[in-house]
Design a protein around this motif. Structure first.
Motif, PDB file in Angstrom:
ATOM      1  N   MET A 142       0.827  -1.199   0.000  1.00 50.31           N
ATOM      2  CA  MET A 142       0.000   0.000   0.000  1.00 50.31           C
ATOM      3  C   MET A 142       0.874   1.266   0.000  1.00 50.31           C
ATOM      4  SD  MET A 142      -3.231  -0.491  -0.136  1.00 50.31           S
ATOM      5  CE  MET A 142      -4.193  -2.010  -0.216  1.00 50.31           C
ATOM      6  N   THR A 143       0.359   2.308  -0.641  1.00 51.00           N
ATOM      7  CA  THR A 143       1.071   3.573  -0.692  1.00 51.00           C
ATOM      8  C   THR A 143       0.787   4.425   0.530  1.00 51.00           C
ATOM      9  OG1 THR A 143       0.790   3.523  -3.103  1.00 51.00           O
ATOM     10  CG2 THR A 143       1.551   5.591  -2.131  1.00 51.00           C
ATOM     11  N   VAL A 144      -0.493   4.520   0.908  1.00 48.78           N
ATOM     12  CA  VAL A 144      -0.906   5.435   1.976  1.00 48.78           C
ATOM     13  C   VAL A 144      -1.878   4.722   2.921  1.00 48.78           C
ATOM     14  CG1 VAL A 144      -1.905   7.692   2.526  1.00 48.78           C
ATOM     15  CG2 VAL A 144      -0.751   7.348   0.323  1.00 48.78           C
ATOM     16  N   ASP A 151     -10.282  10.157  -2.159  1.00 50.16           N
ATOM     17  CA  ASP A 151      -9.595  11.077  -3.064  1.00 50.16           C
ATOM     18  C   ASP A 151      -8.193  10.594  -3.412  1.00 50.16           C
ATOM     19  OD1 ASP A 151     -11.819  12.702  -3.051  1.00 50.16           O
ATOM     20  OD2 ASP A 151     -11.029  14.106  -1.581  1.00 50.16           O
ATOM     21  N   LEU A 152      -7.501  10.026  -2.443  1.00 48.48           N
ATOM     22  CA  LEU A 152      -6.159   9.500  -2.708  1.00 48.48           C
ATOM     23  C   LEU A 152      -6.192   8.394  -3.757  1.00 48.48           C
ATOM     24  CD1 LEU A 152      -4.760   9.418   0.937  1.00 48.48           C
ATOM     25  CD2 LEU A 152      -3.627  10.553  -0.988  1.00 48.48           C
ATOM     26  N   VAL A 153      -7.197   7.530  -3.690  1.00 46.95           N
ATOM     27  CA  VAL A 153      -7.324   6.474  -4.691  1.00 46.95           C
ATOM     28  C   VAL A 153      -7.565   7.077  -6.068  1.00 46.95           C
ATOM     29  CG1 VAL A 153      -8.751   4.548  -5.471  1.00 46.95           C
ATOM     30  CG2 VAL A 153      -8.079   4.697  -3.075  1.00 46.95           C
ATOM     31  N   LYS A 154      -8.435   8.073  -6.133  1.00 52.36           N
ATOM     32  CA  LYS A 154      -8.709   8.705  -7.420  1.00 52.36           C
ATOM     33  C   LYS A 154      -7.451   9.330  -8.023  1.00 52.36           C
ATOM     34  CE  LYS A 154     -13.647   9.655  -6.918  1.00 52.36           C
ATOM     35  NZ  LYS A 154     -14.716  10.643  -7.125  1.00 52.36           N
ATOM     36  N   LEU A 155      -6.526   9.730  -7.175  1.00 50.35           N
ATOM     37  CA  LEU A 155      -5.277  10.341  -7.645  1.00 50.35           C
ATOM     38  C   LEU A 155      -4.185   9.303  -7.891  1.00 50.35           C
ATOM     39  CD1 LEU A 155      -5.223  13.539  -5.396  1.00 50.35           C
ATOM     40  CD2 LEU A 155      -5.829  13.371  -7.822  1.00 50.35           C
ATOM     41  N   GLY A 156      -4.549   8.017  -7.847  1.00 44.48           N
ATOM     42  CA  GLY A 156      -3.630   6.964  -8.268  1.00 44.48           C
ATOM     43  C   GLY A 156      -2.888   6.242  -7.176  1.00 44.48           C
ATOM     44  N   ASN A 157      -3.271   6.445  -5.922  1.00 45.53           N
ATOM     45  CA  ASN A 157      -2.589   5.793  -4.810  1.00 45.53           C
ATOM     46  C   ASN A 157      -3.328   4.534  -4.364  1.00 45.53           C
ATOM     47  OD1 ASN A 157      -0.587   8.111  -4.027  1.00 45.53           O
ATOM     48  ND2 ASN A 157      -2.596   9.099  -4.159  1.00 45.53           N
ATOM     49  N   GLU A 158      -2.580   3.580  -3.836  1.00 45.63           N
ATOM     50  CA  GLU A 158      -3.179   2.447  -3.139  1.00 45.63           C
ATOM     51  C   GLU A 158      -3.370   2.861  -1.683  1.00 45.63           C
ATOM     52  OE1 GLU A 158      -0.437  -0.777  -3.738  1.00 45.63           O
ATOM     53  OE2 GLU A 158      -1.628  -1.559  -5.390  1.00 45.63           O
ATOM     54  N   VAL A 159      -4.555   2.620  -1.125  1.00 43.11           N
ATOM     55  CA  VAL A 159      -4.884   3.172   0.193  1.00 43.11           C
ATOM     56  C   VAL A 159      -5.563   2.122   1.061  1.00 43.11           C
ATOM     57  CG1 VAL A 159      -6.107   5.006   1.432  1.00 43.11           C
ATOM     58  CG2 VAL A 159      -5.211   5.448  -0.861  1.00 43.11           C
ATOM     59  N   VAL A 160      -5.132   2.053   2.313  1.00 41.88           N
ATOM     60  CA  VAL A 160      -5.827   1.283   3.341  1.00 41.88           C
ATOM     61  C   VAL A 160      -6.298   2.264   4.404  1.00 41.88           C
ATOM     62  CG1 VAL A 160      -3.681   0.782   4.604  1.00 41.88           C
ATOM     63  CG2 VAL A 160      -5.711  -0.664   4.955  1.00 41.88           C
ATOM     64  N   ARG A 199     -14.912   2.418  -4.388  1.00 39.48           N
ATOM     65  CA  ARG A 199     -13.965   3.426  -4.880  1.00 39.48           C
ATOM     66  C   ARG A 199     -12.525   2.910  -4.912  1.00 39.48           C
ATOM     67  NH1 ARG A 199     -18.228   5.218  -6.056  1.00 39.48           N
ATOM     68  NH2 ARG A 199     -19.131   7.251  -5.517  1.00 39.48           N
ATOM     69  N   GLY A 200     -12.274   1.725  -4.332  1.00 40.05           N
ATOM     70  CA  GLY A 200     -10.943   1.135  -4.398  1.00 40.05           C
ATOM     71  C   GLY A 200     -10.125   1.211  -3.134  1.00 40.05           C
ATOM     72  N   VAL A 201     -10.732   1.639  -2.026  1.00 44.13           N
ATOM     73  CA  VAL A 201     -10.028   1.712  -0.742  1.00 44.13           C
ATOM     74  C   VAL A 201     -10.067   0.341  -0.063  1.00 44.13           C
ATOM     75  CG1 VAL A 201      -9.932   2.839   1.512  1.00 44.13           C
ATOM     76  CG2 VAL A 201     -10.695   4.135  -0.496  1.00 44.13           C
ATOM     77  N   ASP A 202      -8.958  -0.063   0.520  1.00 44.05           N
ATOM     78  CA  ASP A 202      -8.912  -1.283   1.317  1.00 44.05           C
ATOM     79  C   ASP A 202      -9.564  -0.978   2.672  1.00 44.05           C
ATOM     80  OD1 ASP A 202      -8.312  -3.472   2.933  1.00 44.05           O
ATOM     81  OD2 ASP A 202      -6.213  -3.594   2.335  1.00 44.05           O
ATOM     82  N   VAL A 203     -10.747  -1.559   2.910  1.00 46.45           N
ATOM     83  CA  VAL A 203     -11.492  -1.301   4.148  1.00 46.45           C
ATOM     84  C   VAL A 203     -11.458  -2.508   5.083  1.00 46.45           C
ATOM     85  CG1 VAL A 203     -13.028   0.402   3.119  1.00 46.45           C
ATOM     86  CG2 VAL A 203     -13.636  -2.022   3.008  1.00 46.45           C
ATOM     87  N   SER A 204     -10.581  -3.446   4.808  1.00 45.06           N
ATOM     88  CA  SER A 204     -10.555  -4.689   5.590  1.00 45.06           C
ATOM     89  C   SER A 204     -10.150  -4.461   7.041  1.00 45.06           C
ATOM     90  CB  SER A 204      -9.604  -5.699   4.940  1.00 45.06           C
ATOM     91  OG  SER A 204      -8.263  -5.213   4.927  1.00 45.06           O
ATOM     92  N   VAL A 233       3.733   1.218   4.514  1.00 46.33           N
ATOM     93  CA  VAL A 233       3.257   2.276   3.622  1.00 46.33           C
ATOM     94  C   VAL A 233       4.300   3.383   3.496  1.00 46.33           C
ATOM     95  CG1 VAL A 233       0.859   1.787   4.214  1.00 46.33           C
ATOM     96  CG2 VAL A 233       2.097   3.571   5.477  1.00 46.33           C
ATOM     97  N   ARG A 234       4.084   4.255   2.536  1.00 46.32           N
ATOM     98  CA  ARG A 234       4.988   5.389   2.328  1.00 46.32           C
ATOM     99  C   ARG A 234       4.511   6.658   3.036  1.00 46.32           C
ATOM    100  NH1 ARG A 234       5.759   6.394  -3.803  1.00 46.32           N
ATOM    101  NH2 ARG A 234       7.255   7.907  -2.969  1.00 46.32           N
ATOM    102  N   ALA A 235       3.211   6.709   3.319  1.00 49.10           N
ATOM    103  CA  ALA A 235       2.659   7.886   3.998  1.00 49.10           C
ATOM    104  C   ALA A 235       1.498   7.465   4.879  1.00 49.10           C
ATOM    105  CB  ALA A 235       2.204   8.939   2.990  1.00 49.10           C
TER     106      ALA A 235
END
Length: 357
Positions: free
Chosen positions: A1-3, A47-56, A77-82, A130-132
């Motif tokens: 994950m990125t963020v 919003d982070l996902v829409k900007l191309g990031n992988e997010v949990v 929307r592509g967010v990891d909600v697990s 993660v990176r951030a």
């Protein structure tokens, strides 16, 4: 994950335009009603996902239907909600927002399960990958104001993870408590009202030589300042970068600068204050620079601050310096201001950056 986003998760119910509340059992017709994933963690995650990031995303929601909706829409929307914790017997936080014709947004709010988030609800192993890390609403997630969590943040930063923090309320006592996070984050991104309230009781004396007389300070109010605050009605104003429209009572740049310097003195690497149609103020040890807002037709300011955070984080992860990343945040906020709700208008990174061309 990125963020990883940590903190406040809210379901927003929005209607527009609302110019009055009907009397008794009367009905007022509106043009649009939406339900969205919102809050300083959930909204920023989308919003982070829409900007191309992988997010949990990590935090607490209820075991109710609103929680089911929030999980479903964030996952769509592509967010990891697990890793979202479902709190038995508690309500998922929710807001009802009647959006005024000028884009203003009074609200009715239930804090719900957000108040019960603790470090035990977080996955430390995932955070170390993660990176951030974005902390959303630390002024209302009281259980995260824990020395053990501060130690974890310090450890993540030492390993090269970028830690950012946004806020939710405009309640002085809550914002005062959130100051405890400042030594443990890299960048804090309040709006102007939050910055002033959070800095109350602090002094900017220690930061008075931090660059206010340097070359970068001359950028304040220059450049495209003629577009700043050019109107207050929807369709005739610069994009709101925080979550409130411009008003005659907005604090001055000098006041916001003093507050930001006071907050900078508490330990973060940078303070970025969103000021609606006045753009944003970037305050670091290198000095102070004002980034102007972009002129767009404002429909609703809900979520502009979350979008600014998402754009800023994305810019940093793409190698932008702090001011450059703030411009990315400005573009993301401008897009969100054009639609209804915290995720409206924002589609992808390419179209967002095109606003800066």
């Amino acid at each position: 994950m990125t963020v990883a986003t940590i903190g406040v998760h809210i379901v927003d119910i929005l209607a527009r335009p609302v110019s009055y509340i009907p009397e008794g059992q009367d009905t007022a017709l509106v043009d649009q009603i939406r339900l969205t994933a919102a809050g300083s963690a959930a909204g920023t995650a989308v919003d982070l996902v829409k900007l191309g990031n992988e997010v949990v995303s990590m935090g607490a929601i209820g075991d109710d239907e609103l929680g089911d909706f929030l999980v479903a829409v964030m996952a769509k929307r592509g967010v990891d909600v697990s890793l979202l914790t479902r709190k038995a017997g508690e309500q998922t936080a929710a807001s009802i927002l009647p959006i005024r014709p000028d884009g203003g947004r009074p609200s009715f709010h239930v804090p719900g399960a957000n108040l019960g988030v603790t470090p035990a609800d977080l996955d430390e192993a995932r955070l170390r990958g993660v990176r951030a890390v974005h902390l959303g609403g630390m002024d209302v997630t009281f259980g995260l104001g824990d020395p053990a969590f501060f130690a974890l943040l310090d450890s993540l930063r030492a390993a090269g993870v970028i830690v950012t923090m946004d806020l939710l309320s405009e309640m002085p006592d809550l914002l005062g408590m959130a100051r405890a996070f400042l030594p443990h984050v890299d960048y804090v991104l309040p709006n102007d009202s939050q910055a002033l309230l959070m800095a109350a009781g602090l002094t900017a004396d220690s930061g008075s030589d931090s660059g206010t007389d340097s070359g970068s300070s001359s950028d304040i109010g220059s450049g495209s300042g003629s577009d700043i605050g050019s109107g207050s009605a929807a369709g005739d104003t610069s994009a709101a970068e925080g979550d409130s429209p411009p008003s005659a009572s907005s604090p001055s740049v000098a006041e916001v600068s003093a507050a930001a310097l006071a907050l900078l003195g508490e330990g973060p690497r940078g303070v970025l204050v969103t000021m609606g149609a006045e753009g944003s103020l970037v305050v670091t040890e290198a000095g102070i620079e004002q980034v102007p807002a972009l002129k767009v037709e404002v429909s609703d300011t809900t979520g502009c601050g979350d979008a600014y955070c998402a754009g800023f984080i994305t810019g940093l992860l793409h190698g932008q310096d702090v001011v450059g990343a703030a411009r990315w945040g400005t573009a993301a906020a401008a897009q969100v201001a054009t639609g209804l709700g915290s995720d409206a208008g924002l589609t992808d990174l390419e179209s967002t950056l095109a606003l800066l061309a």
